[in-house]
Design an enzyme around this catalytic site. Structure first.
Site, PDB file in Angstrom:
ATOM      1  N   PRO A 100       0.836  -1.204   0.000  1.00 55.36           N
ATOM      2  CA  PRO A 100       0.000   0.000   0.000  1.00 55.36           C
ATOM      3  C   PRO A 100       0.870   1.253   0.000  1.00 55.36           C
ATOM      4  CG  PRO A 100      -0.781  -1.579   1.633  1.00 55.36           C
ATOM      5  CD  PRO A 100       0.530  -2.100   1.125  1.00 55.36           C
ATOM      6  N   GLU A 101       0.449   2.252  -0.789  1.00 57.24           N
ATOM      7  CA  GLU A 101       1.161   3.514  -0.847  1.00 57.24           C
ATOM      8  C   GLU A 101       0.332   4.577  -0.138  1.00 57.24           C
ATOM      9  OE1 GLU A 101       2.721   4.311  -4.790  1.00 57.24           O
ATOM     10  OE2 GLU A 101       2.887   2.166  -5.225  1.00 57.24           O
ATOM     11  N   LYS A 127       3.681   6.295   4.375  1.00 56.13           N
ATOM     12  CA  LYS A 127       3.018   4.999   4.530  1.00 56.13           C
ATOM     13  C   LYS A 127       2.927   4.580   5.991  1.00 56.13           C
ATOM     14  CE  LYS A 127       5.314   3.693   0.204  1.00 56.13           C
ATOM     15  NZ  LYS A 127       6.213   2.724  -0.436  1.00 56.13           N
ATOM     16  N   ARG A 145      11.488  -4.983  -9.753  1.00 55.17           N
ATOM     17  CA  ARG A 145      10.095  -4.732 -10.122  1.00 55.17           C
ATOM     18  C   ARG A 145      10.061  -4.287 -11.586  1.00 55.17           C
ATOM     19  NH1 ARG A 145       8.753  -0.817  -5.119  1.00 55.17           N
ATOM     20  NH2 ARG A 145      10.962  -0.321  -5.461  1.00 55.17           N
TER      21      ARG A 145
END
Length: 306
Positions: free
Chosen positions: A2-3, A61, A292
């Site tokens: 989650p950002e 975050k 990524r």
């Protein structure tokens, strides 16, 4: 992971449902989820029991609950990691498969009486952290006016949506780095809350290549990037965040839908929407990046010459 928008959605839900409520009981179902509480699960349970949740605060975050009733000023940090969820439930609701920590709250009419920490992959966790003064004397984050921050979060910079941060702050932080632009904005000590998805979206919107060296970045370009970061995060927040699977949900278990509005991330091989509007044929490319992926348009985000 989650950002900022996803964590802010959770913060707002917690502020609505649990702020001002007393913690009546605590149950640690998996000690791994409180491993950063060095005094152990039993102390975690005993220390929190009887406290009142006074605030719900976020920087980047990082998310924490202010507590009244402790002998020493401290907060309850909840780190979501890769798959952590904070859910509000009624006690009679069936336990989630990966339920790790349960906080039973004082009864309040028409409000759920449990706060549950659920974590499938166990990269997240909950722990108590002492408070320290912010380095600039300003409020630590959204949700509290106090200039005090958990020691565990004191190392991170102010986030994209923090009103006490400016484009000039971002420019100076970038110029202190000797790295690529995307790596820099993912560095939480430069600007917090930005992850891989929103980095790609903001760079696309600002027409900047993440391969640019920070030493070459100019103030007008940083202003453009700063505006793009704020716009992307604001729109994502309005959409409830970005959900690609069932692991990210808000406190009521609902998914966000900003994934429908992405212009770059995950669009490999699809036309660049901006180039298409201008009559230019270009497709989004994907490149490996730090284990990524990065998604860019080779036409409107040209790579720097080496």
């Amino acid at each position: 992971m989650p950002e900022l928008p996803e964590v802010e959605v959770v913060r707002r839900g917690l502020e609505k449902w649990v702020r001002t409520r007393r913690i009546e009981a605590v149950q640690v179902l998996d000690p791994r989820s409180v491993r950063r509480h060095l005094d152990g699960p039993l102390d975690f349970e005993q220390t929190l029991t009887g406290c009142t949740i006074s605030s719900v605060v976020r920087r980047g975050k990082f998310l924490w609950l202010g507590l009244d009733g402790l002998d020493v000023p401290a907060v309850l940090v909840a780190h979501l990691g890769m798959s952590g969820q904070l859910l509000v439930e009624q006690p009679e609701a069936a336990d989630e498969k990966h339920l790790k920590v349960r906080l039973s709250l004082e009864e309040q009419l028409d409000y759920p009486d449990e706060l549950r920490f659920v974590d499938q992959r166990i990269f997240g966790g909950m722990f108590l952290s002492p408070l320290v003064a912010t380095s600039d004397g300003l409020p630590a984050g959204l949700g509290s006016p106090e200039p005090a921050i958990p020691q565990a979060a004191a190392h991170i910079a102010r986030d994209v949506l923090d009103p006490n941060r400016s484009a000039e702050d971002l420019y100076l932080a970038l110029r202190r780095r000797t790295t690529d632009l995307k790596r820099a904005i993912l560095d939480q000590a430069v600007i917090s809350g930005v992850g891989n998805i929103y980095a790609d979206e903001a760079l696309w919107q600002a027409k900047l290549s993440g391969s640019r060296k920070t030493a070459t970045i100019r103030r007008p370009e940083v202003q453009r990037l700063n505006d793009a970061l704020i716009d992307v995060m604001t729109r994502a927040l309005a959409a409830g965040g970005t959900s690609f699977d069932s692991l990210y949900v808000n406190v009521n278990g609902a998914s966000g839908y900003f994934a429908r509005s992405l212009n770059a991330y995950g669009r490999e091989g699809k036309p660049c929407l901006r180039c298409a509007e201008n009559g230019v044929a270009s497709v989004i490319r994907r490149d490996a990046f730090m284990g990524r992926s990065s998604y860019t348009c080779p036409v409107c985000q040209p790579r720097p010459r080496r």
